[in-house]
Enzyme design. Structure first.
Site, PDB file in Angstrom:
ATOM      1  N   ALA A  74       0.848  -1.203   0.000  1.00 12.09           N
ATOM      2  CA  ALA A  74       0.000   0.000   0.000  1.00 12.09           C
ATOM      3  C   ALA A  74       0.873   1.239   0.000  1.00 12.09           C
ATOM      4  CB  ALA A  74      -0.908   0.020   1.233  1.00 12.09           C
ATOM      5  N   THR A  80      -5.777   0.030   8.400  1.00 11.16           N
ATOM      6  CA  THR A  80      -5.370   1.066   9.353  1.00 11.16           C
ATOM      7  C   THR A  80      -6.560   1.577  10.157  1.00 11.16           C
ATOM      8  OG1 THR A  80      -4.523   3.350   9.490  1.00 11.16           O
ATOM      9  CG2 THR A  80      -5.646   2.737   7.480  1.00 11.16           C
ATOM     10  N   ASP A  81      -6.290   2.132  11.328  1.00 14.39           N
ATOM     11  CA  ASP A  81      -7.369   2.744  12.117  1.00 14.39           C
ATOM     12  C   ASP A  81      -7.800   4.088  11.522  1.00 14.39           C
ATOM     13  OD1 ASP A  81      -5.131   4.262  12.787  1.00 14.39           O
ATOM     14  OD2 ASP A  81      -5.376   4.056  14.955  1.00 14.39           O
ATOM     15  N   GLU A  82      -7.037   4.612  10.572  1.00 14.40           N
ATOM     16  CA  GLU A  82      -7.369   5.910  10.005  1.00 14.40           C
ATOM     17  C   GLU A  82      -8.656   5.877   9.175  1.00 14.40           C
ATOM     18  OE1 GLU A  82      -4.294   8.432   8.490  1.00 14.40           O
ATOM     19  OE2 GLU A  82      -2.726   7.277   9.484  1.00 14.40           O
ATOM     20  N   TYR A 120      -5.376   9.112   1.624  1.00 12.85           N
ATOM     21  CA  TYR A 120      -4.819   7.816   2.058  1.00 12.85           C
ATOM     22  C   TYR A 120      -5.866   6.979   2.764  1.00 12.85           C
ATOM     23  CZ  TYR A 120      -2.747   4.539   5.346  1.00 12.85           C
ATOM     24  OH  TYR A 120      -2.491   3.422   6.097  1.00 12.85           O
ATOM     25  N   ALA A 169      -9.079   7.289   2.863  1.00 13.04           N
ATOM     26  CA  ALA A 169     -10.217   6.986   1.997  1.00 13.04           C
ATOM     27  C   ALA A 169      -9.910   5.806   1.081  1.00 13.04           C
ATOM     28  CB  ALA A 169     -10.596   8.212   1.176  1.00 13.04           C
ATOM     29  N   SER A 170      -8.675   5.752   0.591  1.00 11.22           N
ATOM     30  CA  SER A 170      -8.303   4.637  -0.290  1.00 11.22           C
ATOM     31  C   SER A 170      -8.237   3.322   0.484  1.00 11.22           C
ATOM     32  CB  SER A 170      -6.959   4.923  -0.982  1.00 11.22           C
ATOM     33  OG  SER A 170      -5.881   4.909  -0.066  1.00 11.22           O
ATOM     34  N   LYS A 171      -7.792   3.381   1.730  1.00  7.05           N
ATOM     35  CA  LYS A 171      -7.764   2.168   2.551  1.00  7.05           C
ATOM     36  C   LYS A 171      -9.175   1.734   2.938  1.00  7.05           C
ATOM     37  CE  LYS A 171      -4.758   0.077   3.905  1.00  7.05           C
ATOM     38  NZ  LYS A 171      -4.070  -1.114   3.303  1.00  7.05           N
ATOM     39  N   ARG A 227      -2.196   9.749  19.213  1.00  9.37           N
ATOM     40  CA  ARG A 227      -2.151   8.485  18.484  1.00  9.37           C
ATOM     41  C   ARG A 227      -1.891   7.341  19.467  1.00  9.37           C
ATOM     42  NH1 ARG A 227      -4.116  11.583  15.613  1.00  9.37           N
ATOM     43  NH2 ARG A 227      -3.519  12.223  13.500  1.00  9.37           N
ATOM     44  N   ASN A 235       1.560  13.740  19.923  1.00 15.43           N
ATOM     45  CA  ASN A 235       2.760  13.793  19.086  1.00 15.43           C
ATOM     46  C   ASN A 235       3.897  14.527  19.771  1.00 15.43           C
ATOM     47  OD1 ASN A 235       1.531  12.335  17.074  1.00 15.43           O
ATOM     48  ND2 ASN A 235       1.136  14.095  15.743  1.00 15.43           N
ATOM     49  N   ASP A 274      -0.210  23.107  10.481  1.00 13.42           N
ATOM     50  CA  ASP A 274      -0.848  21.795  10.477  1.00 13.42           C
ATOM     51  C   ASP A 274      -1.242  21.394   9.066  1.00 13.42           C
ATOM     52  OD1 ASP A 274      -1.707  19.494  11.635  1.00 13.42           O
ATOM     53  OD2 ASP A 274      -3.270  20.401  12.877  1.00 13.42           O
ATOM     54  N   PRO A 298      -3.699  19.731   6.122  1.00 18.08           N
ATOM     55  CA  PRO A 298      -5.148  19.770   5.911  1.00 18.08           C
ATOM     56  C   PRO A 298      -5.828  18.489   6.389  1.00 18.08           C
ATOM     57  CG  PRO A 298      -3.964  20.444   3.926  1.00 18.08           C
ATOM     58  CD  PRO A 298      -2.945  19.891   4.868  1.00 18.08           C
ATOM     59  N   HIS A 321      -6.235  17.177   9.291  1.00 21.14           N
ATOM     60  CA  HIS A 321      -5.477  16.385  10.258  1.00 21.14           C
ATOM     61  C   HIS A 321      -6.389  15.905  11.391  1.00 21.14           C
ATOM     62  CE1 HIS A 321      -1.237  16.002  12.259  1.00 21.14           C
ATOM     63  NE2 HIS A 321      -1.892  14.859  12.183  1.00 21.14           N
TER      64      HIS A 321
END
Length: 350
Positions: free
Chosen positions: A82, A133-135, A159, A161-163, A223, A258, A288, A290, A292
């Site tokens: 990926a 991913t958890d995203e 990213y 959205a694609s996952k 995170r 972070n 930051d 976009p 995020h």
């Protein structure tokens, strides 16, 4: 068993390959097209094994994939290939759509046709494990909320959205065709062999070079940090013991802002490589990115209850091991930073 692992030269993929070769009697076929994030040097410890094979193949190439399935006759597919860097997905989403969505579709179709040709017994034992991913869940509202396996999807970046799309495809291929699939959604991984564009290795290497340590916004994004070798143990448990059709969330039980992560890395470096000017003085706050997400956190109780997996490393033990690994493997880091690691990629391609 024969494992076909896509993306096996990447950060998590290489850890999976090393684990299987070093801790089981199974064989591995590593299928990777060796983009910038693929590094065969991460597999130097096992590359001579008779149970390991590497194939330079793009998962979007169905003809080549079909030949691999015929040649190796895998019992298990672990799909890790990926595009994964959020910043890159914002700057150029095309590769993410192609690899993460079209590539997953292509692999699913090749796997489905192969699976359909197997005997009933072989079909029952076959597994297609999609690593996600958890995203895909977006971000959390309150400080006590956690992502569960039934949390609605609300991706924020190209990213994620694609996952999310690839997750939906995997579920559809089981529901429609009966392909025995599993999905895992993990929190932020860290550990050895991580590509230096990611937060922790970037901070370590920038600090050693006396460069600024960029932190997005105020650094208060939270995170859940998962040591990569803990993640790999969970993945192996899921693909060998998990129930087809199930989703398992994998988290490290280590929520950190972070800025806390960056400060911890600086403190460890100050201890192990002391200098008069403190590393933390290099911290620089930058605009930051976009969309995020503010907070991710995993509820990993399902995998604990059903499969008996819990992380072995706390953030404190895992981050120390990680910093020590980078300090002891500066040569590997330098070859990645100067691009010389890609000569091996070019040699394989030729």
């Amino acid at each position: 068993m024969k494992f076909l692992i896509t993306g096996g030269a990447g950060f998590i993929g290489s850890a999976v390959v090393r684990y299987i070769i070093e801790n089981t009697e199974n064989s591995v076929v590593n299928v990777d097209k060796l983009t910038y994030a693929g590094n065969l040097e991460s597999l130097s410890s096992i590359e001579a094994s008779e149970r390991y094979n590497f194939e330079l193949v793009d998962i979007c190439n169905s003809a080549k994939l079909e030949k691999l399935f015929v040649k190796y006759k895998p019992d298990v597919v672990m799909h890790l290939a990926a595009e994964s860097h959020v910043d890159r997905s914002i700057d150029g989403p095309t590769d993410f759509i192609q690899t993460n969505i079209v590539g997953t579709y292509t692999l699913l179709e090749v796997a489905r046709k192969y699976w359909s040709s197997l005997s009933e017994k072989k079909q029952a034992g076959f597994r297609f494990h999609h690593i996600s991913t958890d995203e895909v869940y977006g971000d959390l509202g309150g400080p006590d909320e956690l992502f569960t396996e039934t949390t609605p999807y609300a991706p924020s970046s190209p990213y994620s959205a694609s996952k999310a799309s690839s997750d939906h495809l995997v579920r559809a291929w089981m529901r429609t065709y009966g392909l025995p699939t599993l999905i895992t959604n993990c929190s932020n991984n860290y550990g050895p062999y991580h590509f230096p564009e990611k937060l922790i290795p970037l901070i370590i290497l920038n600090a050693l070079d006396n460069k600024s340590l960029p932190v997005y916004g105020t650094g208060e994004q939270v995170r859940d940090w998962l040591y990569v070798e803990d993640h790999v143990r969970a993945l192996y448990k899921v693909v060998t013991e998990g129930a087809p059709g199930e989703t398992y969330n994998i988290g490290g039980h280590n929520e950190k802002m972070n800025i806390e992560v960056v400060q911890t890395v600086c403190d460890i470096l100050q201890e192990l490589r002391p200098q008069s000017k403190r590393y933390s003085d290099l911290i620089t706050y930058v605009e930051d990115r976009p969309g995020h997400d503010l907070r991710y956190a995993i509820d990993a109780s399902k995998i604990q209850k059903e499969l008996g997996w819990v992380p072995e490393e706390s953030f404190e033990t895992g981050i120390r091991q990680t910093v020590e690994w980078y300090l002891n493997n500066i040569d590997w880091c330098q070859r990645v930073q100067d691009g010389s690691y890609q000569r091996e990629r070019l040699g394989v391609a030729q």
